[in-house]
Design a protein around this motif. Structure first.
Motif, short mmCIF file in Angstrom:
data_model
loop_
_atom_site.label_atom_id
_atom_site.label_comp_id
_atom_site.label_asym_id
_atom_site.label_seq_id
_atom_site.Cartn_x
_atom_site.Cartn_y
_atom_site.Cartn_z
N GLU A 41 40.60 20.27 41.06
CA GLU A 41 39.34 19.53 41.10
C GLU A 41 39.48 18.12 41.70
O GLU A 41 38.62 17.28 41.50
CB GLU A 41 38.77 19.45 39.67
N PRO A 90 34.69 12.73 41.30
CA PRO A 90 33.46 13.50 41.46
C PRO A 90 33.69 15.00 41.37
O PRO A 90 32.88 15.73 40.78
CB PRO A 90 32.97 13.11 42.87
N LYS A 123 31.86 17.59 38.81
CA LYS A 123 31.08 18.71 39.35
C LYS A 123 31.55 20.03 38.73
O LYS A 123 30.76 20.86 38.28
CB LYS A 123 31.25 18.76 40.87
N ARG A 124 32.86 20.23 38.67
CA ARG A 124 33.41 21.49 38.15
C ARG A 124 33.12 21.62 36.65
O ARG A 124 32.84 22.71 36.16
CB ARG A 124 34.91 21.52 38.45
N GLU A 147 29.66 22.78 36.42
CA GLU A 147 29.56 24.21 36.79
C GLU A 147 30.01 25.11 35.65
O GLU A 147 29.39 26.12 35.34
CB GLU A 147 30.41 24.48 38.05
N SER A 186 32.42 15.14 45.92
CA SER A 186 31.19 14.52 46.39
C SER A 186 30.24 14.22 45.24
O SER A 186 30.01 15.08 44.37
CB SER A 186 30.55 15.50 47.39
N GLU A 221 27.20 16.48 45.67
CA GLU A 221 27.35 17.84 45.12
C GLU A 221 27.09 17.87 43.61
O GLU A 221 26.63 18.87 43.07
CB GLU A 221 28.75 18.38 45.42
N ILE A 222 27.41 16.75 42.92
CA ILE A 222 27.11 16.70 41.48
C ILE A 222 25.59 16.77 41.29
O ILE A 222 25.09 17.51 40.44
CB ILE A 222 27.66 15.41 40.84
N GLN A 235 23.47 18.11 43.26
CA GLN A 235 23.04 19.49 43.57
C GLN A 235 23.34 20.42 42.40
O GLN A 235 22.53 21.27 42.04
CB GLN A 235 23.71 19.97 44.85
N THR A 236 24.51 20.25 41.78
CA THR A 236 24.86 21.07 40.62
C THR A 236 23.87 20.83 39.48
O THR A 236 23.54 21.73 38.72
CB THR A 236 26.30 20.76 40.15
#
Lengths: 457, 187
Positions: free
Chosen positions: A17, A221, A225-226, A229, A289, A292-293, A295-296
C-alpha cells in the motif's frame, strides 16, 4: 508479543500500500554565517551545511534499513535567506543560491528550501533583493526552492507582494520554458507560512525553531485508500462515521511510523526532533493518491458536488488519528491536493470535472492550497496575482495556512499537458476563466487589513 | 523447591475439542496439583499445551501422565522441573523476519541454520501454507555482536537461492503501528 495478524497488517501497509516516510527534512539555522564579506559568508554556509547534514542521508538509509521502510526524500530547510542578504548588494543573490545548490548536492540531498522572505506586513531590503532574484535563481539552480509569505491572519494581505509574486511566477516559468515552466514548481506563495513544515517547496526553518532540527513528513494515501476498500468489502454496515473512524485509525498507524523513524534519525544525527507533519502527500504513482481516496468514498468524479465535504472529512479524520499517535505534530498537517502530483486529480482536470474554482473551494477545508496547478502560459501576471490573493484570503480569514504553486506553462493552453517528471508528475492545463478582468483590483496594491477575530459568521 | 512439593512440566497433545483444559486441570487438581503456568496452541486441528505446576512430593511423574491420559483421549509427557539448565537468550534487539513464497522442503531448515550459526535466538515462529504458498514469521533476538546488515545480506542471499521473498524488520515498527507504545523497550 505482537499478534501475527497485526504483523501481517503492517507488512501489507508497507509492501503493497505504498507506506513510506515521505520526507525527512533537516532544518539548519544559517544566521551564524552572516558576514559583511560575501565570500566569507558563502564559505561559512558551505561549512555549516556540510558539518550538520553530512551524515543525513547515511542516517536515513540506516534507519530505513532497520525498519524496512523507505524514506523517500531527504531534504534541507535553512533559515530565511533574505536575512543574510540585508547587508549585501543584489549581485550576491545568485552566488548564494549556487552555494546552497552545491552544498545540497554535496550531501546528496535533492532539494533545499529556505530561499525565503516573510513580507506579510512589508519588505526589508533583503526581502526585496531575494524576491527580485527569484526568477534568476530558480532558473539557474537545480535544488533550491523558494517561498514567500505574503499574508497572515494577524497582518492581513500585502497586496504589493501579491502583485510582485504574480509577475515573478510568470517570469520563472518563462525562463524555464524548455521544461514547461518547471521553475515555478519550486516556488510557493503563502499565507500563514508554518515555521516547521518539512514539505517542499515551502519548507524553511522559522525564526522560532531550534538551531538544527529534524521534521518528518509522513505519507500514506495508498494505505488509507486500501483500508477504506477493505472496510467497504467487509460486508459491514458502513456509514460516513464508520469511514471517518477507519481513516482515523489508519492515520494513527501511518503517523506512528513517522514518529518512530524521525526520532531515531534525529538521535543518530544528534539534533532535536521537531514535529511529525500529518499531511497526506500523494505521489504520481497509481494507488498513492488523495483523489483515489475521495473516489473510494463515493465521489466518482472529483470536483463533483460533495468533493469539498469529502475532503473536509478526510482532512479532519487524518488529523484526529495522527494527533493521538504523536506528541509533537506540526507543519501543514492536512490532506494535500497537488494536482500534477496526484494522478486521480490530474485525470479529473483532464476530463474537465475538476475546475480551478472547485479546487479553490476544496482548499478552504484542507491543506495546503492551489498546489502544482498548471495554467495556460498566456494568463497575465495580474490574473495570477488575483488567484494568489483569493487563496490568501481563505488562509487569512480562516486562520490557516494556504499556499499557491501555479505553473503558467509557456506556450501551453487548455487541452495540453505539462510534463515535469519524478515526484512532480505531469499536469493538464487548467482553464482560468475571466482572465484579465481583475487587473484594476490587484493594481491598487497596499495592504488589506487583518481581519476581525470575533463576530465569525 | 518448597519442602514437601515437586514441580513438573506437562505436555499434552490431542485432537482439538471443547473441554480439554477443563478435563486436564481437573485431573491435576485431583492429584493435589497447583498450576503455575500454561500455554496452548492449535495446529492442523491438533491441540497442544504445556503446563507447569507444583504437586505433593508423593505424586510421581507417572501418576500425572496416567491421570492426564485417563481424563480423555490425550497423550502426555511429564518431566520433573529443576531451576537452571535452560540457556536463556542473551541481550539483543528484537527483529521480525518474514518469508513468503512457493512451498518446498528445506526453507525453514536453511533459514534457521543462518540464525543458529550467528547465535540468534528464535523467540517465536508462525508458519502457514495456503494454496501452495507459505508464509513464515520468525521473531528473533539479534545479539549486539551481529550486524543487522550482515544478517540481512546473508538471509537475502539464502532467500534468492530458495526463490522466496524475505524481509527483516526491527520489531518496533510493528509495536508502533499496532499498540499505544512506540518502542519494544524504553530507550
Amino acid at each position: 508479543m505482537i499478534p501475527t495478524e497485526d504483523i501481517l497488517k503492517t507488512l501489507e501497509m508497507v509492501q503493497i500500500e505504498n507506506l513510506d516516510v515521505r520526507a525527512v527534512t533537516l532544518g539548519i539555522n544559517l544566521m551564524g554565517c552572516a558576514d559583511g564579506d560575501s565570500d566569507r559568508m558563502l564559505h561559512k554556509i558551505r561549512q555549516r551545511i556540510h558539518s550538520v547534514a553530512g551524515h543525513l542521508v547515511a542516517c536515513c538509509d540506516e534507519v530505513s534499513a532497520k525498519y524496512g521502510i523507505d524514506i523517500v526524500n531527504k531534504r534541507l530547510a535553512v533559515s530565511k535567506i533574505s536575512s543574510l542578504l540585508e547587508a549585501h548588494d543584489p549581485s550576491v543573490c545568485l552566488p548564494l543560491a549556487h552555494t546552497l545548490d552545491e552544498a545540497a548536492r554535496g550531501v546528496a540531498v535533492d532539494i533545499i528550501g529556505g530561499y525565503t522572505a516573510l513580507v506579510q506586513k512589508g519588505f526589508s531590503d533583503g526581502d526585496r533583493r531575494l524576491i527580485d532574484s527569484i526568477p534568476e535563481v530558480l532558473s539557474n539552480t537545480e535544488r533550491v526552492c523558494a517561498s514567500v509569505n505574503v499574508a497572515g491572519t494577524k497582518a492581513g494581505i500585502n497586496m504589493d507582494a501579491v502583485l510582485l509574486m504574480g509577475r515573478q511566477i510568470k517570469r520563472v516559468a518563462e525562463l524555464t520554458a524548455d521544461k514547461d515552466g518547471f521553475g515555478a514548481a519550486k516556488l510557493c506563495v503563502f499565507a500563514n507560512i508554518p515555521e516547521d513544515n518539512p514539505f517542499m517547496a515551502g519548507a524553511f526553518l522559522g525564526p522560532g525553531e531550534p538551531g538544527t532540527v529534524v521534521n518528518i513528513g509522513v505519507s500514506g494515501p495508498g494505505v488509507i485508500k486500501r483500508a477504506l476498500e477493505r472496510l467497504l468489502e467487509s460486508g459491514r454496515r458502513v456509514d460516513l462515521g464508520t469511514i471517518a473512524e477507519e481513516i482515523k485509525r489508519t492515520s494513527f498507524r501511518v503517523t506512528r511510523v513517522g514518529e518512530l523513524m524521525g526520532r531515531e534519525v534525529a538521535r543518530k544525527l544528534g539534533v532535536e526532533f521537531g514535529v511529525v507533519d500529518l499531511s497526506l502527500a500523494p505521489t504520481p504513482r497509481i494507488g498513492d493518491s488523495v483523489g483515489e481516496i475521495l473516489q473510494t468514498m463515493g465521489i466518482v468524479k472529483i470536483g463533483a458536488p460533495g468533493s469539498t465535504v469529502a475532503v473536509a472529512m478526510l482532512n479532519d479524520a487524518v488529523k484526529k488519528g495522527g494527533l493521538f499517535a504523536s506528541s509533537s505534530v506540526g507543519g501543514l498537517s492536512g490532506a494535500f491536493i497537488p494536482v500534477s502530483e496526484d494522478q486521480a486529480l490530474s485525470r479529473a482536470v483532464a476530463e474537465g470535472s475538476l475546475t480551478l474554482e472547485k479546487l479553490e473551494a476544496m482548499t478552504s477545508v484542507c491543506s495546503v492550497g492551489l498546489d502544482m496547478v498548471v495554467i495556460p502560459g498566456d494568463v497575465d501576471a495580474e490574473t495570477i496575482s488575483a488567484i494568489i490573493a483569493d487563496e490568501m484570503a481563505i488562509g487569512v480569514i480562516n486562520n490557516k495556512t494556504t499556499a499557491v504553486r501555479l505553473i503558467p506553462a509557456p506556450g501551453k493552453s487548455v487541452g495540453e499537458k505539462a510534463v515535469f517528471g519524478g515526484l512532480f508528475g505531469q499536469g493538464d492545463v487548467v482553464d482560468v476563466r475571466n482572465a484579465g478582468t481583475s487587473s484594476r483590483f490587484v493594481a491598487y496594491g497596499g495592504r488589506i487589513p487583518a481581519p476581525l477575530h470575533s463576530l465569525k459568521n | 523447591m518448597n519442602t514437601g512439593t515437586a514441580k513438573y512440566v506437562i505436555n499434552v497433545v490431542t485432537r482439538d475439542q471443547v473441554g480439554i483444559i477443563a478435563n486436564v486441570s481437573d485431573a491435576l487438581f485431583r492429584l493435589g496439583g497447583n498450576l503455575e503456568a500454561l500455554s496452548q496452541t492449535v495446529v492442523w486441528g491438533w491441540f497442544t499445551m504445556i503446563v507447569c505446576g507444583t504437586f505433593p512430593e508423593d505424586v510421581a511423574a507417572g501418576d500425572i501422565a496416567t491421570a492426564v491420559e485417563n481424563a480423555g483421549d490425550y497423550r502426555a509427557i511429564v518431566l520433573p522441573h529443576r531451576e537452571g539448565g535452560a540457556q536463556a537468550p542473551g541481550p539483543g534487539e528484537p527483529f521480525v523476519v518474514t518469508v513468503k513464497g512457493d512451498d518446498k522442503p528445506g526453507i525453514v531448515r536453511r533459514l534457521t541454520r543462518c540464525f543458529s550459526e550467528k547465535g540468534i535466538n528464535i523467540d517465536d515462529v508462525w508458519f502457514e501454507v495456503h494454496d501452495g504458498q507459505f508464509i513464515v514469521i520468525f521473531r528473533v533476538t539479534m545479539p549486539p555482536a551481529v550486524e543487522p546488515g550482515d544478517l540481512r545480506n546473508e538471509l537475502e542471499a539464502a532467500a534468492r537461492e530458495l526463490n522466496v521473498s524475505l524481509v527483516v524488520r526491527h520489531q518496533d515498527i510493528f509495536v508502533a503501528t499496532n499498540s499505544l507504545s512506540v518502542h519494544t523497550r524504553p530507550h
